[in-house]
Motif scaffolding. Structure first.
Motif, PDB file in Angstrom:
ATOM      1  N   THR A 145      -4.694  11.965  16.320  1.00 12.14           N
ATOM      2  CA  THR A 145      -4.415  11.148  17.502  1.00 12.14           C
ATOM      3  C   THR A 145      -4.401   9.666  17.156  1.00 12.14           C
ATOM      4  O   THR A 145      -3.670   8.896  17.777  1.00 12.14           O
ATOM      5  CB  THR A 145      -5.412  11.418  18.648  1.00 12.14           C
ATOM      6  N   THR A 146      -5.169   9.260  16.156  1.00 13.59           N
ATOM      7  CA  THR A 146      -5.141   7.864  15.727  1.00 13.59           C
ATOM      8  C   THR A 146      -3.807   7.527  15.062  1.00 13.59           C
ATOM      9  O   THR A 146      -3.266   6.441  15.255  1.00 13.59           O
ATOM     10  CB  THR A 146      -6.318   7.571  14.781  1.00 13.59           C
ATOM     11  N   LEU A 147      -3.252   8.456  14.299  1.00 19.43           N
ATOM     12  CA  LEU A 147      -1.934   8.261  13.695  1.00 19.43           C
ATOM     13  C   LEU A 147      -0.875   8.163  14.787  1.00 19.43           C
ATOM     14  O   LEU A 147      -0.003   7.291  14.746  1.00 19.43           O
ATOM     15  CB  LEU A 147      -1.616   9.418  12.748  1.00 19.43           C
ATOM     16  N   LEU A 148      -0.942   9.056  15.774  1.00 20.32           N
ATOM     17  CA  LEU A 148       0.037   9.047  16.854  1.00 20.32           C
ATOM     18  C   LEU A 148      -0.003   7.750  17.651  1.00 20.32           C
ATOM     19  O   LEU A 148       1.025   7.294  18.163  1.00 20.32           O
ATOM     20  CB  LEU A 148      -0.189  10.238  17.790  1.00 20.32           C
ATOM     21  N   GLY A 149      -1.169   7.152  17.765  1.00 17.73           N
ATOM     22  CA  GLY A 149      -1.333   5.904  18.500  1.00 17.73           C
ATOM     23  C   GLY A 149      -0.918   4.673  17.733  1.00 17.73           C
ATOM     24  O   GLY A 149      -0.813   3.578  18.306  1.00 17.73           O
ATOM     25  N   MET A 180       0.855  -1.185   0.000  1.00 22.71           N
ATOM     26  CA  MET A 180       0.000   0.000   0.000  1.00 22.71           C
ATOM     27  C   MET A 180       0.899   1.246   0.000  1.00 22.71           C
ATOM     28  O   MET A 180       1.822   1.334   0.801  1.00 22.71           O
ATOM     29  CB  MET A 180      -0.890  -0.022   1.252  1.00 22.71           C
ATOM     30  N   PRO A 181       0.639   2.200  -0.870  1.00 23.40           N
ATOM     31  CA  PRO A 181       1.449   3.424  -0.889  1.00 23.40           C
ATOM     32  C   PRO A 181       1.373   4.161   0.449  1.00 23.40           C
ATOM     33  O   PRO A 181       0.348   4.138   1.129  1.00 23.40           O
ATOM     34  CB  PRO A 181       0.820   4.264  -2.001  1.00 23.40           C
ATOM     35  N   PHE A 182       2.491   4.838   0.807  1.00 25.08           N
ATOM     36  CA  PHE A 182       2.560   5.532   2.090  1.00 25.08           C
ATOM     37  C   PHE A 182       1.425   6.530   2.266  1.00 25.08           C
ATOM     38  O   PHE A 182       0.795   6.582   3.322  1.00 25.08           O
ATOM     39  CB  PHE A 182       3.907   6.228   2.250  1.00 25.08           C
ATOM     40  N   ALA A 183       1.137   7.349   1.246  1.00 26.32           N
ATOM     41  CA  ALA A 183       0.090   8.370   1.374  1.00 26.32           C
ATOM     42  C   ALA A 183      -1.259   7.732   1.696  1.00 26.32           C
ATOM     43  O   ALA A 183      -2.024   8.251   2.514  1.00 26.32           O
ATOM     44  CB  ALA A 183      -0.009   9.212   0.111  1.00 26.32           C
ATOM     45  N   THR A 184      -1.543   6.597   1.090  1.00 24.60           N
ATOM     46  CA  THR A 184      -2.810   5.902   1.355  1.00 24.60           C
ATOM     47  C   THR A 184      -2.842   5.385   2.782  1.00 24.60           C
ATOM     48  O   THR A 184      -3.832   5.565   3.499  1.00 24.60           O
ATOM     49  CB  THR A 184      -3.010   4.744   0.363  1.00 24.60           C
ATOM     50  N   SER A 185      -1.760   4.749   3.221  1.00 30.42           N
ATOM     51  CA  SER A 185      -1.747   4.210   4.583  1.00 30.42           C
ATOM     52  C   SER A 185      -1.780   5.341   5.618  1.00 30.42           C
ATOM     53  O   SER A 185      -2.386   5.202   6.672  1.00 30.42           O
ATOM     54  CB  SER A 185      -0.549   3.291   4.805  1.00 30.42           C
ATOM     55  N   LEU A 186      -1.138   6.467   5.296  1.00 29.07           N
ATOM     56  CA  LEU A 186      -1.164   7.608   6.206  1.00 29.07           C
ATOM     57  C   LEU A 186      -2.583   8.166   6.316  1.00 29.07           C
ATOM     58  O   LEU A 186      -3.074   8.430   7.413  1.00 29.07           O
ATOM     59  CB  LEU A 186      -0.194   8.690   5.735  1.00 29.07           C
ATOM     60  N   LYS A 187      -3.249   8.329   5.190  1.00 28.88           N
ATOM     61  CA  LYS A 187      -4.643   8.809   5.233  1.00 28.88           C
ATOM     62  C   LYS A 187      -5.524   7.855   6.033  1.00 28.88           C
ATOM     63  O   LYS A 187      -6.392   8.284   6.786  1.00 28.88           O
ATOM     64  CB  LYS A 187      -5.201   8.990   3.818  1.00 28.88           C
ATOM     65  N   ASP A 188      -5.272   6.559   5.873  1.00 28.22           N
ATOM     66  CA  ASP A 188      -6.061   5.564   6.609  1.00 28.22           C
ATOM     67  C   ASP A 188      -5.820   5.645   8.115  1.00 28.22           C
ATOM     68  O   ASP A 188      -6.670   5.228   8.896  1.00 28.22           O
ATOM     69  CB  ASP A 188      -5.738   4.150   6.117  1.00 28.22           C
ATOM     70  N   ALA A 189      -4.654   6.153   8.528  1.00 28.51           N
ATOM     71  CA  ALA A 189      -4.316   6.240   9.945  1.00 28.51           C
ATOM     72  C   ALA A 189      -4.904   7.483  10.615  1.00 28.51           C
ATOM     73  O   ALA A 189      -4.815   7.627  11.834  1.00 28.51           O
ATOM     74  CB  ALA A 189      -2.798   6.227  10.123  1.00 28.51           C
ATOM     75  N   ALA A 247       2.029   2.975  16.187  1.00 28.99           N
ATOM     76  CA  ALA A 247       3.488   3.107  16.255  1.00 28.99           C
ATOM     77  C   ALA A 247       4.129   3.115  14.870  1.00 28.99           C
ATOM     78  O   ALA A 247       5.013   3.928  14.596  1.00 28.99           O
ATOM     79  CB  ALA A 247       4.079   1.972  17.100  1.00 28.99           C
ATOM     80  N   ARG A 248       3.699   2.235  14.000  1.00 26.75           N
ATOM     81  CA  ARG A 248       4.297   2.152  12.668  1.00 26.75           C
ATOM     82  C   ARG A 248       4.013   3.411  11.842  1.00 26.75           C
ATOM     83  O   ARG A 248       4.900   3.969  11.197  1.00 26.75           O
ATOM     84  CB  ARG A 248       3.774   0.911  11.960  1.00 26.75           C
ATOM     85  N   ALA A 249       2.762   3.878  11.866  1.00 19.26           N
ATOM     86  CA  ALA A 249       2.388   5.082  11.101  1.00 19.26           C
ATOM     87  C   ALA A 249       3.098   6.317  11.658  1.00 19.26           C
ATOM     88  O   ALA A 249       3.567   7.166  10.894  1.00 19.26           O
ATOM     89  CB  ALA A 249       0.874   5.283  11.127  1.00 19.26           C
ATOM     90  N   PHE A 250       3.199   6.407  12.981  1.00 21.80           N
ATOM     91  CA  PHE A 250       3.867   7.545  13.605  1.00 21.80           C
ATOM     92  C   PHE A 250       5.343   7.574  13.216  1.00 21.80           C
ATOM     93  O   PHE A 250       5.877   8.591  12.800  1.00 21.80           O
ATOM     94  CB  PHE A 250       3.676   7.481  15.123  1.00 21.80           C
ATOM     95  N   ARG A 251       5.989   6.430  13.320  1.00 18.74           N
ATOM     96  CA  ARG A 251       7.420   6.345  12.974  1.00 18.74           C
ATOM     97  C   ARG A 251       7.641   6.720  11.514  1.00 18.74           C
ATOM     98  O   ARG A 251       8.538   7.484  11.178  1.00 18.74           O
ATOM     99  CB  ARG A 251       7.925   4.931  13.241  1.00 18.74           C
ATOM    100  N   ARG A 252       6.825   6.172  10.638  1.00 20.73           N
ATOM    101  CA  ARG A 252       6.983   6.448   9.202  1.00 20.73           C
ATOM    102  C   ARG A 252       6.726   7.923   8.901  1.00 20.73           C
ATOM    103  O   ARG A 252       7.418   8.527   8.082  1.00 20.73           O
ATOM    104  CB  ARG A 252       6.020   5.554   8.402  1.00 20.73           C
ATOM    105  N   THR A 253       5.754   8.515   9.571  1.00 19.20           N
ATOM    106  CA  THR A 253       5.449   9.931   9.387  1.00 19.20           C
ATOM    107  C   THR A 253       6.649  10.792   9.786  1.00 19.20           C
ATOM    108  O   THR A 253       7.056  11.685   9.038  1.00 19.20           O
ATOM    109  CB  THR A 253       4.207  10.328  10.205  1.00 19.20           C
ATOM    110  N   VAL A 254       7.212  10.525  10.949  1.00 19.61           N
ATOM    111  CA  VAL A 254       8.375  11.293  11.399  1.00 19.61           C
ATOM    112  C   VAL A 254       9.538  11.093  10.426  1.00 19.61           C
ATOM    113  O   VAL A 254      10.202  12.059  10.035  1.00 19.61           O
ATOM    114  CB  VAL A 254       8.764  10.916  12.846  1.00 19.61           C
ATOM    115  N   ASP A 255       9.770   9.854   9.995  1.00 19.30           N
ATOM    116  CA  ASP A 255      10.845   9.592   9.028  1.00 19.30           C
ATOM    117  C   ASP A 255      10.648  10.391   7.749  1.00 19.30           C
ATOM    118  O   ASP A 255      11.598  10.943   7.197  1.00 19.30           O
ATOM    119  CB  ASP A 255      10.927   8.101   8.698  1.00 19.30           C
ATOM    120  N   GLU A 256       9.416  10.472   7.261  1.00 19.66           N
ATOM    121  CA  GLU A 256       9.118  11.211   6.033  1.00 19.66           C
ATOM    122  C   GLU A 256       9.280  12.721   6.221  1.00 19.66           C
ATOM    123  O   GLU A 256       9.708  13.418   5.303  1.00 19.66           O
ATOM    124  CB  GLU A 256       7.705  10.896   5.539  1.00 19.66           C
ATOM    125  N   LEU A 257       8.932  13.230   7.407  1.00 19.49           N
ATOM    126  CA  LEU A 257       9.110  14.655   7.679  1.00 19.49           C
ATOM    127  C   LEU A 257      10.601  15.018   7.732  1.00 19.49           C
ATOM    128  O   LEU A 257      11.012  16.078   7.277  1.00 19.49           O
ATOM    129  CB  LEU A 257       8.429  15.049   8.991  1.00 19.49           C
TER     130      LEU A 257
END
Length: 179
Positions: A28-32, A1-10, A34-44
């Motif tokens: 808050t759902t993204l922050l909760g 699944m592409p990152f943008a899609t999984s991020l939107k889903d989170a 762990a995988r989505a939060f880590r990937r988001t910070v890595d992308e930022l």
């Protein structure tokens, strides 16, 4: 699944909050997640890894969470930009417009030294009023605003374009149409 899609889903969307017609993007759902939060910070962080960034400035409150993680990854200091009256030492402040009036944000006057390179972090860019005021505040004390980064852009509201008009590079990870 592409990152943008999984991020939107989170990210949870709450219709009609805080008022009818608004689609609130709740991270808050993204922050909760762990995988989505880590990937988001890595992308930022990714475009700035290996560059000289002295400080990360985060806008209260979700910008504190994301900004702290970004600062850690970039080995940079963290600067909180807060609502008026929340900081204990000498502050510089800026007033900015809200749809229902004016508000003020502050930061400690000694939080950033003149010439330091700073990235501004928040969860979402909408109209850009808060972020534009934060850029003004940082520049007033001599910071070089290297970039503004956000998880979410609401491009219909034009905030990212307002920042770019101030010659600030803007990075967003995903966008949602509408308000």
């Amino acid at each position: 699944m592409p990152f943008a899609t999984s991020l939107k889903d989170a990210i949870r969307t709450i219709p009609d909050y805080p008022k009818p017609g608004i689609m609130f993007r709740d991270i808050t759902t993204l922050l909760g997640d762990a995988r989505a939060f880590r990937r988001t910070v890595d992308e930022l962080v990714q475009p700035y890894a290996g560059t000289k960034i002295d400080k990360i400035a985060g806008i209260e409150a979700r910008g504190f969470i994301l900004g702290g993680a970004v600062a850690h990854q970039l080995s940079a200091g963290f600067v909180p930009i807060r609502k008026k009256g929340k900081l204990p030492h000498t502050v510089v402040s800026v007033a900015y417009s809200l749809e229902y009036g004016l508000d003020e944000m502050e930061m400690h006057e000694d939080a950033v030294a003149p010439g330091e390179r700073v990235i501004l972090v928040d969860d979402l860019i909408a109209t850009g009023g808060t972020a534009t005021a934060a850029v003004e505040l940082l520049r007033r004390i001599g910071a070089e605003v290297a970039a503004c980064v956000f998880v979410i852009d609401l491009p219909d509201l034009g905030g990212a374009d307002r920042l770019r008009a101030l010659d600030v590079p803007v990075r967003t990870l995903i966008s949602f149409e509408g308000h």
